[in-house]
Design an enzyme around this catalytic site. Structure first.
Site, PDB file in Angstrom:
ATOM      1  N   GLU A  47       3.056   7.437   1.435  1.00  0.00           N
ATOM      2  CA  GLU A  47       3.082   6.357   0.564  1.00  0.00           C
ATOM      3  C   GLU A  47       3.967   6.017   1.401  1.00  0.00           C
ATOM      4  OE1 GLU A  47       1.693   7.155  -3.302  1.00  0.00           O
ATOM      5  OE2 GLU A  47       1.102   8.970  -3.121  1.00  0.00           O
TER       6      GLU A  47
ATOM      7  N   LYS B 268       1.471   1.640   4.082  1.00  0.00           N
ATOM      8  CA  LYS B 268       2.123   2.870   4.443  1.00  0.00           C
ATOM      9  C   LYS B 268       2.160   3.172   6.071  1.00  0.00           C
ATOM     10  CE  LYS B 268      -0.600   4.045   0.623  1.00  0.00           C
ATOM     11  NZ  LYS B 268      -2.156   5.033   0.086  1.00  0.00           N
TER      12      LYS B 268
END
Length: 288
Positions: free
Chosen positions: A3, A54
């Site tokens: 992430e 991301k």
DNA sequence: CAGTACGCCTGGTAGC
DNA sequence: TGCTACCAGGCGTACT
């Protein structure tokens, strides 16, 4: 899952080790991962590294860029004469290249950048620099936490914006927080932990949150992401940094992945359910 | 438009 | 032990 903190960790590593290197060749061992023509990037030098949510963008000295998404199990590992002895800590593969290595960028000075991906969900795309932000994944990215602080060039997720997004949505709060089009960079680990820290039930409807709860959630999102950034990411799966080393956040998770464990706050058993298809960990006593 | 189901993929694990 | 069945999960796509 990789992430914002994990991908930012990669960006910093790429910035340190990759910028300035010239791409001398690209070995494509698995064609389903690489999109575009390698001829467009061979001979070019790495100019800069950007992160959008991301995703990563490697800008080259010619008119091209590489757009990269490592999805669940991708790894970008750099080696040169000094780093070559660093082992890859994950997947018991020990070193690169290995059976999960799908792309090898050969760089000047006998340096290399490996792209490994166990599940092969990730992608690397050759795109013209002035068109790279037109890729839907980048173009539709929502405002991002720390955008201003990190100088990402993306829209910063301010408290005002966060309040607007949350209060105007009838969706369930957890999937909303993970919706990249609404808020960029947050995935399952940090969404679970942020909701726990804010003491909010992940099943709540977004527009049912009070102003105080929204503020608490905002602070919690920033807190857990910062913790992730400071830990060099979470390596609960296969994530490693550019030198093949683990991050540390997997040792600091509040509720994520704690199946069968107890709540760090009240000691009752962590509940595991599915929400919008994703594993969801929370404490039914603490999160209301 | 919003919400959901599925496909992509394979190591790990539960169950027999 | 060794086999099979199923699961995880970011994101694009198709469908309701």
């Amino acid at each position: 899952m990789p992430e914002l903190p994990e991908v930012e960790t990669l960006r910093l590593g790429l910035k340190k080790y990759l910028v300035g290197h010239k791409i001398e060749d690209v070995e494509i061992l698995h064609p389903k991962i690489f999109f575009g023509d390698k001829k467009d990037i061979v001979g070019a030098a790495v100019k800069g590294i950007r992160r959008v949510g991301k995703g990563l963008i490697i800008d080259l000295s010619n008119e091209f860029s590489l757009a990269i998404h490592i999805k669940l199990t991708g790894q970008l590992i750099y080696q040169d004469n000094k780093t070559v002895k660093n082992p890859v800590s994950k997947l018991k593969v020990g070193s690169v290249p290995n059976k999960f290595t799908h792309i090898i960028f050969r760089l000047n000075g006998d340096s290399k950048l490996f792209y490994n991906d166990q599940r092969r969900f990730g992608w690397i795309k050759v795109v013209k620099t002035n068109e790279v932000m037109n890729l839907p994944f980048f173009k539709e990215m929502g405002p991002e936490p720390f955008a201003e602080e990190l100088g990402s060039g993306q829209v910063d997720l301010t408290l005002d914006k966060f309040e607007e997004i949350i209060s105007n949505s009838k969706t369930v709060i957890k999937p909303l927080v993970m919706d990249q089009k609404k808020i960029g960079g947050i995935g399952n680990i940090y969404a679970n932990d942020a909701l726990f820290k804010a003491k909010i039930d992940p099943r709540r409807k977004a527009n049912s949150l009070s102003e105080a709860e929204i503020r608490k959630l905002y602070d919690s999102v920033l807190f857990v992401l910062k913790k992730g950034l400071d830990s060099g990411g979470a390596s609960e799966l296969t994530f490693v940094n550019i030198l093949g080393q683990d991050g540390g956040y997997q040792n600091h998770t509040l509720v994520y992945g704690k199946r069968g464990k107890t709540c760090p706050n009240c000691g009752s058993k962590i509940k595991v359910i599915k929400l919008a298809g994703r594993g969801t960990f929370f404490c039914e006593i603490c999160q209301k």
